[in-house]
Design a protein around this motif. Sequence first.
Motif, mmCIF file in Angstrom:
data_model
loop_
_atom_site.group_PDB
_atom_site.id
_atom_site.type_symbol
_atom_site.label_atom_id
_atom_site.label_comp_id
_atom_site.label_asym_id
_atom_site.label_seq_id
_atom_site.Cartn_x
_atom_site.Cartn_y
_atom_site.Cartn_z
ATOM 1 N N PHE A 1 0.680 -1.157 0.138
ATOM 2 C CA PHE A 1 0.050 -0.018 0.154
ATOM 3 C C PHE A 1 0.799 1.258 -0.132
ATOM 4 N N LEU A 2 1.805 1.206 0.826
ATOM 5 C CA LEU A 2 2.870 2.496 0.887
ATOM 6 C C LEU A 2 3.607 2.701 -0.112
ATOM 7 N N THR A 3 4.087 1.644 -1.055
ATOM 8 C CA THR A 3 4.710 1.693 -1.945
ATOM 9 C C THR A 3 3.862 2.135 -3.235
ATOM 10 N N VAL A 4 2.471 1.871 -3.368
ATOM 11 C CA VAL A 4 1.634 2.193 -4.314
ATOM 12 C C VAL A 4 1.245 3.575 -4.169
ATOM 13 N N LEU A 5 1.203 4.095 -2.864
ATOM 14 C CA LEU A 5 0.754 5.347 -2.624
ATOM 15 C C LEU A 5 2.009 6.315 -3.240
ATOM 16 N N THR A 6 3.204 6.045 -2.617
ATOM 17 C CA THR A 6 4.335 6.769 -3.199
ATOM 18 C C THR A 6 4.366 7.012 -4.626
ATOM 19 N N ILE A 7 4.219 5.872 -5.533
ATOM 20 C CA ILE A 7 4.156 5.871 -6.782
ATOM 21 C C ILE A 7 3.056 6.919 -7.374
ATOM 22 N N ALA A 8 2.060 6.668 -6.592
ATOM 23 C CA ALA A 8 0.726 7.514 -7.087
ATOM 24 C C ALA A 8 0.832 9.017 -6.766
ATOM 25 N N VAL A 9 1.446 9.434 -5.830
ATOM 26 C CA VAL A 9 1.726 10.839 -5.577
ATOM 27 C C VAL A 9 2.790 11.273 -6.548
ATOM 28 N N ALA A 10 3.725 10.497 -6.993
ATOM 29 C CA ALA A 10 4.916 10.897 -8.047
ATOM 30 C C ALA A 10 3.943 11.099 -9.273
ATOM 31 N N VAL A 11 3.224 10.042 -9.676
ATOM 32 C CA VAL A 11 2.543 10.385 -10.923
ATOM 33 C C VAL A 11 1.471 11.451 -10.945
ATOM 34 N N ALA A 12 0.808 11.421 -9.602
ATOM 35 C CA ALA A 12 -0.010 12.673 -9.787
ATOM 36 C C ALA A 12 0.571 14.076 -9.779
ATOM 37 N N LEU B 1 1.078 18.175 -12.850
ATOM 38 C CA LEU B 1 0.960 19.825 -12.601
ATOM 39 C C LEU B 1 1.703 20.411 -13.962
ATOM 40 N N PHE B 2 2.579 19.646 -14.501
ATOM 41 C CA PHE B 2 3.210 20.023 -15.745
ATOM 42 C C PHE B 2 2.173 20.323 -16.876
ATOM 43 N N ALA B 3 1.039 19.515 -16.802
ATOM 44 C CA ALA B 3 0.105 19.842 -17.891
ATOM 45 C C ALA B 3 -0.768 20.998 -17.973
ATOM 46 N N ILE B 4 -0.730 21.543 -16.668
ATOM 47 C CA ILE B 4 -1.513 22.676 -16.374
ATOM 48 C C ILE B 4 -1.402 23.981 -17.517
ATOM 49 N N PRO B 5 0.059 24.469 -17.479
ATOM 50 C CA PRO B 5 0.246 25.558 -18.356
ATOM 51 C C PRO B 5 -0.303 25.583 -19.650
ATOM 52 N N GLY B 6 0.211 24.270 -20.123
ATOM 53 C CA GLY B 6 -0.301 23.946 -21.645
ATOM 54 C C GLY B 6 -1.681 23.802 -21.853
ATOM 55 N N ASN B 7 -2.395 23.254 -20.865
ATOM 56 C CA ASN B 7 -3.966 23.355 -20.973
ATOM 57 C C ASN B 7 -4.557 24.681 -21.227
ATOM 58 N N ALA C 1 1.335 14.417 -20.411
ATOM 59 C CA ALA C 1 1.125 14.002 -19.138
ATOM 60 C C ALA C 1 0.852 12.516 -18.834
ATOM 61 N N MET C 2 -0.030 12.095 -19.932
ATOM 62 C CA MET C 2 -0.396 10.657 -19.582
ATOM 63 C C MET C 2 0.924 9.865 -19.846
ATOM 64 N N VAL C 3 1.749 10.187 -20.998
ATOM 65 C CA VAL C 3 2.874 9.586 -21.436
ATOM 66 C C VAL C 3 3.913 9.583 -20.285
ATOM 67 N N LEU C 4 4.038 10.944 -19.830
ATOM 68 C CA LEU C 4 5.220 11.057 -18.672
ATOM 69 C C LEU C 4 4.613 10.090 -17.285
ATOM 70 N N SER C 5 3.335 9.916 -17.150
ATOM 71 C CA SER C 5 2.937 9.085 -16.106
ATOM 72 C C SER C 5 3.067 7.884 -16.299
ATOM 73 N N LEU D 1 5.892 3.475 -14.477
ATOM 74 C CA LEU D 1 6.346 1.862 -14.692
ATOM 75 C C LEU D 1 7.868 1.986 -14.858
ATOM 76 N N GLY D 2 8.356 2.978 -15.506
ATOM 77 C CA GLY D 2 9.757 3.031 -16.135
ATOM 78 C C GLY D 2 10.527 3.432 -14.826
ATOM 79 N N GLY D 3 10.117 4.385 -14.123
ATOM 80 C CA GLY D 3 10.698 4.799 -12.962
ATOM 81 C C GLY D 3 10.888 3.808 -11.742
ATOM 82 N N THR D 4 9.712 3.020 -11.699
ATOM 83 C CA THR D 4 9.590 2.133 -10.440
ATOM 84 C C THR D 4 10.652 1.064 -10.792
ATOM 85 N N ALA D 5 10.731 0.565 -12.217
ATOM 86 C CA ALA D 5 11.523 -0.505 -12.739
ATOM 87 C C ALA D 5 13.073 -0.077 -12.549
#
Length: 789
Positions: A21-32, A36-42, A358-362, A367-371
Motif C-alpha cells: 500500500f505504501l509503495t503504491v501510494l508513493t508511486i501514485a503521488v509521484a504520478v499525480a 502539474l506539468f499539464a496545467i500551463p499548456g492546457n 502528462a499521460m505518457v510521462l505518467s 512504470l519505468g521509474g519504478t523498474a
Amino acid sequence: MISAHTRRSIRELTRRKARSFLTVLTIAVAVAGIWLFAIPGNIDASLTERTLVDGMHTIRLAPAVADLPEQVVGELRTTANVAALDVRTLGRTQMRIGDRPQGVVLVGVSDFENQAVNIVSVVDGALPTAAGQLVTDFENARTGRYNGLVGDTVALQTNFGNWVTFDVTGQGGTVRYSSEVAEDAPFLYLRDADVQRVMGYSAPNSIDVIATDQSPAAVGAMVAQLRTTLATEVSDLAYWDVLEVWEEGTWPGSEDFENFVVLFYVIAAIALLAALILIYTTMNTVVREQTREIGMMKAVGGTRRRIGLGYLRTALMLGGIGTLVGIAIGIPLSNGLMSFMSEEFGGTSIGWRLSGIAMVLSLLVGLGGTALAAGPALRRASRITVREAIEDHGLVAGYGLSRLDRAVTRASFLSRTHQMGLRNLTRRAGRSLATALPIALAVGTMLAFAAVSITALDETEKSQNLEGGDIIVWNNGARGLDDRAVALIESVPGVEMAHHMIYSTVEFDGERNVWGLPAVSTYEHDVIDGRWFTEAEAEAGARVVVLGEATATLTDTPVGAVITVETRRGPVEMEVIGVDGQLVNDAQGMFTPYRTVLDYEGWTSGNTWVRTTEPDEAAVDAAASSIHRTLEANGYTIGSSLRYIGRNENAAENRLVVTVIMGMGLPIVAIGMIGLVNSMTSNILDRTREIGILRSIGARRRDLRSMFRAEGLVVAAAGWLLGIPIGYLLGRLIMWVLEHEFHAAFTYLFPVWPILVALIVTMLMTLLVLRLPLRKVIRMRPGDALRYE
C-alpha cells in the motif's frame, strides 16, 4: 491462465499489504505530481481556443465618437487583411448598488444576434432583445463586484446626472472584457443605442477588427490603411484611446500567467524529484528485506535472470497500480487548479481537459521509474552469495566503528530506549538520510513558498499604500473637476489632502499606463535614478517623464533620453528625467505632470485623489458621502471609488493565490510523510526478530514505542534542519526568477516564524504518521517475532 511467476508476484503483494500500500501510494503521488506539468499548456490551449470562439479582436481603433455611416463601415470591412469588423460603444459611468454608487464599464453591441468580433454569449438567461435590457458579466459575481441575477434591475447614471434603469436578462460575457472585471470594475453588455443614451454619445467610439494574417507586418499595414480611410471620412479625427493590439497566441492575462507559471514548474519538479527519491528508497528496501529469500532461491537453483525477472514483475505490478491511482488523482487535481488559474488570469472558466504528454510521462515515471529504481538494489542483492544471504538478518557488522555510533552510545543524558532508537539511525545512516531528504524537500518547499508569499504580499501592500489615496473622485458631467472642486473637497471634514490626478494610456514599446500627478501628491515615489519633476515643471506642463523600473529596463531607456510616445492625438516627445523603483503597475508605468497629460490628451480636467485623516472604512465612507453632498450642492456631477474596496479585493485574491501555492506544496509534504511511514514500517519489518528478542528479555510495549518514536522524531528533525537552507535557497531562486520576469527588484523576506511553524507541523505530522507502524510494534507477540522470516 495466470503463470506461476505471476501468482508468486501477486502473493508477494498481498502477503505484505502495508508495504504494498505504501509503495503504491508513493508511486501514485509521484504520478499525480506529473499532472502539474499539464496545467500551463492546457490553460494556454483552452484560452487560445476561447479567444477564437469569442472572436477576440486583433486590433482595436478608438476614434473619439466618430459618426460612421454604414457605407464607411462597409469600406473598412473591405480593407485588405480584415477578416471581421464590428463597431461598438464603450463607456464608463456609475451604477447604484444599494445606497452606494459603483463605477461600471458599459460595452455596447450593435446587433446581439449578428456578432462577429468579441462575441458576447450567455451562460444563464438571454441576450437583450429590446431597449432597457442588459447582460451582466458572469465574472462580476465571482469577483464580488456585482452579484446581480437574471430578473434584477440596474440603475445607471447618465452623463446628465439622472438615473435610468435596466433589466438584467442574462449572465454571460466575452473573454476580452471578462478578464478585466477583477482588476477594474463590473462590466455590463447593452445595446449600442442604450450606451450612447446613457453616456450622451452621438455615435460608436470603438472599431474592433480581426485580421486574417496576424503577423506584425500584415497587421501594421492593415492599421495604416484603416487609419487612412478614417482620416478621409472623418474630419478632425482624434482617438479617445491608443491602438490596442493582441498578437497571435496571446490572450488577456497571458503575460501575468506566464510570470506565474514558473512556480508550477518549480513545484512539479520538486515533487517529482522527491517522489523519485522515495520510490528508489522504497524499492531498495523491498529488495533488501527479501535478501534472505533471494539466497534461498539461489540455493535451489534460481538464476540471477530468473530472480531479477521475478522481482521486476513485482515492481511493475506495484508501478502499474500506483500509476493508475496517480492518474486518477492527477486528472481532477490538475483540472481543479487549471479552472482556478483560468478564472484568475483569463477571467473565464474552462472545461476539463486531458493531456497526452502528462499521460505518457505518467506511464514513464510510474512504470519505468519504478523498474529503474528497483534495479540497483536488485543487482546488489543478486550478487550476494547464498551463505551471506541466508545468514542475513539485517544486522550491520560495522556498527560501533564510527564516531557518531560511539557518541550515541556515550550519550548518558538519553534513556536506554532512546539510545537504541538513535543507534538504529546511525547503523543505517544511508537509509536514514534517504528518509530525511524527502522531509527536507517538503519543509524547504513550504518555507520557500511561505517566504515568496510573504514577500509578494508585503510588496503588494506597500504598492497599494504608496499610492496614498483613500477615495478617487472623477467627473461624471459636463462641468470638470477644476481647482475650486479640489478646494471644496479639502474643506470637507475628515479630508486631509486632495489633488488633481489623471490616468492616461500611451504606446511606448507596448501599451503603458501614465499617471498624471502634481509635483507633491499622495503617491510616495522612490526615485532610484535621476529625479522627480519639480513644481515649476508641473505648473508649466513640461514634457518630462519618470519611468517605472520595469519600463526603463524593458525598453533600455536611460535617464536623459528623449522618447516618442504615441498618444490619442498623435506622437509626443518627452524627456526621461528619472526612474521610479516602486512596484505599482508591476513597475511598468510612467509618471508625468498632470497638466502635461491634459495638454497632450486635449482634456480640460481629470480626476481627484483624496486622502482622509483616518484610513478606516467607516471614516472613508463618511468622507465620501460628504464629498458627494458638497460637490453636488455646488453644481458638480461626480462619481467616486473607495480605494479600500479594491484593496480588500486584491488582498482576498492574493490570499487565495497564496493558499493555492501553499496547497500545491502539500503533495511534497505528503511524499515526505509517506517516506517516513515507509521507512519506519520497513525498519520494523527488518528488525522483527530483534523486537522479539527485546520482548523476550523484558522490553515493554512502551519501551518499544519510545524507541521507535525517538527514531522517527530524530529523522523528522534532521529533515527540518536540512529543509531550512533548502527553503532559503529555493525561495531566493524563485524570487530571482520573478524579478527576471517582472524586471523589478523585490525585498526578499525570510522570517523566523515560518521556520518555527514548520518545526511544529513537522513534529505533529510525524507523531501522527507514526501511529500506524507503532501499532504494529506493540501488537507483535514475542513468539511470532522470533519465528519471523
